[in-house]
Design a protein around this motif. Sequence first.
Motif, mmCIF file in Angstrom:
data_model
loop_
_atom_site.group_PDB
_atom_site.id
_atom_site.type_symbol
_atom_site.label_atom_id
_atom_site.label_comp_id
_atom_site.label_asym_id
_atom_site.label_seq_id
_atom_site.Cartn_x
_atom_site.Cartn_y
_atom_site.Cartn_z
ATOM 1 N N GLY A 90 -10.599 26.170 36.349
ATOM 2 C CA GLY A 90 -10.243 25.124 37.291
ATOM 3 C C GLY A 90 -10.574 23.727 36.814
ATOM 4 N N GLN A 91 -11.294 23.601 35.725
ATOM 5 C CA GLN A 91 -11.625 22.286 35.208
ATOM 6 C C GLN A 91 -10.931 22.066 33.864
ATOM 7 N N SER A 92 -10.335 20.897 33.700
ATOM 8 C CA SER A 92 -9.538 20.611 32.508
ATOM 9 C C SER A 92 -10.439 20.118 31.380
ATOM 10 N N GLN A 93 -11.115 21.058 30.724
ATOM 11 C CA GLN A 93 -11.984 20.698 29.607
ATOM 12 C C GLN A 93 -11.306 20.925 28.264
ATOM 13 N N SER A 94 -10.321 21.790 28.236
ATOM 14 C CA SER A 94 -9.662 22.109 26.972
ATOM 15 C C SER A 94 -8.802 20.939 26.517
ATOM 16 N N SER A 95 -8.589 20.878 25.223
ATOM 17 C CA SER A 95 -7.956 19.714 24.608
ATOM 18 C C SER A 95 -6.429 19.828 24.610
ATOM 19 N N LYS A 96 -5.785 18.664 24.684
ATOM 20 C CA LYS A 96 -4.327 18.578 24.523
ATOM 21 C C LYS A 96 -3.956 18.161 23.099
ATOM 22 N N GLU A 97 -4.958 17.795 22.310
ATOM 23 C CA GLU A 97 -4.668 17.167 21.020
ATOM 24 C C GLU A 97 -4.011 18.135 20.031
ATOM 25 N N VAL A 98 -3.205 17.559 19.153
ATOM 26 C CA VAL A 98 -2.543 18.305 18.080
ATOM 27 C C VAL A 98 -2.840 17.600 16.761
ATOM 28 N N LEU A 99 -3.340 18.363 15.810
ATOM 29 C CA LEU A 99 -3.612 17.851 14.467
ATOM 30 C C LEU A 99 -2.665 18.496 13.467
ATOM 31 N N CYS A 100 -2.373 17.777 12.422
ATOM 32 C CA CYS A 100 -1.500 18.306 11.368
ATOM 33 C C CYS A 100 -2.176 18.117 10.017
ATOM 34 N N TRP A 101 -2.305 19.229 9.285
ATOM 35 C CA TRP A 101 -2.860 19.170 7.927
ATOM 36 C C TRP A 101 -1.710 18.991 6.953
#
Length: 588
Positions: A451-462
Amino acid sequence: MDGYSLLYSSTHRTELLGRFQRLRSDGKMCDVVLETDGASFPCHRALLASSSDYFWALFGEATAERLARSIRLPALTSKGLDAILDFLYSGWLRVSPATLPDILEAARYLQVDTAVAICERYITDGLSVENCCSYANLAEHHALPDVLDAANYTIAAEMANLVQERRDELLGLNVQSLMAVLDADEIPAVKEVDLVKLALDWLNDNGPLPPLQSNLLLSRLRFGLVAPSDLAHLGHAHRAMATPLIRSLVTRAQEYHGTGSAGPIRQNKQSTLRAPPDRVLLVGGGPGPDRPEQQVLTFNLKTRKFTSLTSCLPLKLRNHCVCSLGGFLFVVGGEVVSEADEKPVTVETSNQVWRYDPRFECWQKVEPMLQRRAKFACCAMEDAIYAIGGQNADSNVTAALASVEFYDMAAGAWRRCAPMPGPLHGHACAVLDHDIYVSGGLSGNGIIIPGQSQSSKEVLCWDGMGGAWKKRAPMSIGRFSHRLATAQGYIYALLGMYEPFCEIERYDPREDQWTRLRPLLAATFNYGMAATPSGSLVVFGGTKWSNAREVAVKSVLEYDPKKDQWREIAQLPKPLTGTECTILPMPD
């Protein structure tokens, strides 16, 4: 000029042939007699010439036979000639397996192409394990390439039954068909050593062949699929194996078996399984997240059937990763779950790496990772396996990792590369256009709270060429313990744990943009997922909430990216959660 209508009668031709047939039956107006096998067939010269290129040439103005009252055709049997004449006079061809060789011989000799085409269709429509060898020989004898290809394909598909029950028919096969079959990329349920023995037995029955021809035959065998102990024996099994070419192929196969860790990147046709990449391997998992099992299931994408590998996973693992490279399965890291009678379950983060060789159904422990990792991301790119981030429990303290390492196949060693900008665990990764994309996860060492939005939305590219991490457009939803997959030039992000929505989304690398798509049929997590060669995504099992409890499910769902549509395609043998999936060619 007055107008007119052009009308066609569909019955005129049939009636015309019918009248000719009656004239032939009554022996009226016949002006030539065909003779063979002691039988005579009164016919009409005009009908024969108009129906057959052979008779058109035979009754030409400059031939001695143009006025002959009788013509002998000793190359044909009476059965074959009678059937072809009936066809010319009626349009109907009476064919059976017993009469087919005679009819086809007559049709080819007399150049009745329509009858030949009917025979070709009769053969291809009726190909089976019982007749494929004889029909291949017939097609080769009469130079029917399409029929020959179809017969050779059936022989390869039915080779397991033929080797066991109809070996004599295989030993009587024409050499072109045998070479074509041994060149096939798919020969289900037959070990390569049995194909080698078949080829050598064929040479004993049909030889001796000139060295050039025996080389052409034996070079189609895949000696890299034969165990080293069998190779040593086969090298002296027949004199055809002693030619310089075949000796060199056997030597290369023996050298390949000694390549160790470099085996996956030194694959060639001689060591490639005769199987299509249509099997999904489900590695580990179990009825609950804390109850992993050592089973490995295979899912046939064509038949949608499950089978179990005879060789089990060496350890009980959870939060591990799997990938395939060079026709081998790699099982990397995770948490080793140990349980014994009257003792509590213990969990230890692992850096172990296991390799499974489907050619010989065996597991091998290879060089371990530099760090212990669980809840990490793993992928194969080019000739290396990358392990990215994750968690490492050391001295009862769980630490998130930013480190990245890759397995150098040629050297058989793990090496470090540039770390991520920050630590992550529970993230996912996918490879697209020689770049590695990493999405979501948790940056800290804590546990996600529903119920809490702790996870990330970020996207990384190597960027493999530049050797650096770069940020890309973020997902619309923060995700943890989710899945990424590449299909048809896009990256798809699927549902993770405790997300408020079930939507999946698609990333377009050209626009650097995410688009929301149709949600899963049910809010599940901890499932296995694979991208198929056809471009669809298949989701296996997982966990859902039911009556405030986590319950493993049996469903197998398929997502069609073109239609943006989900459907259930199968059921697992039993509920399964925590499994890891990859595509791998597998022998039947």
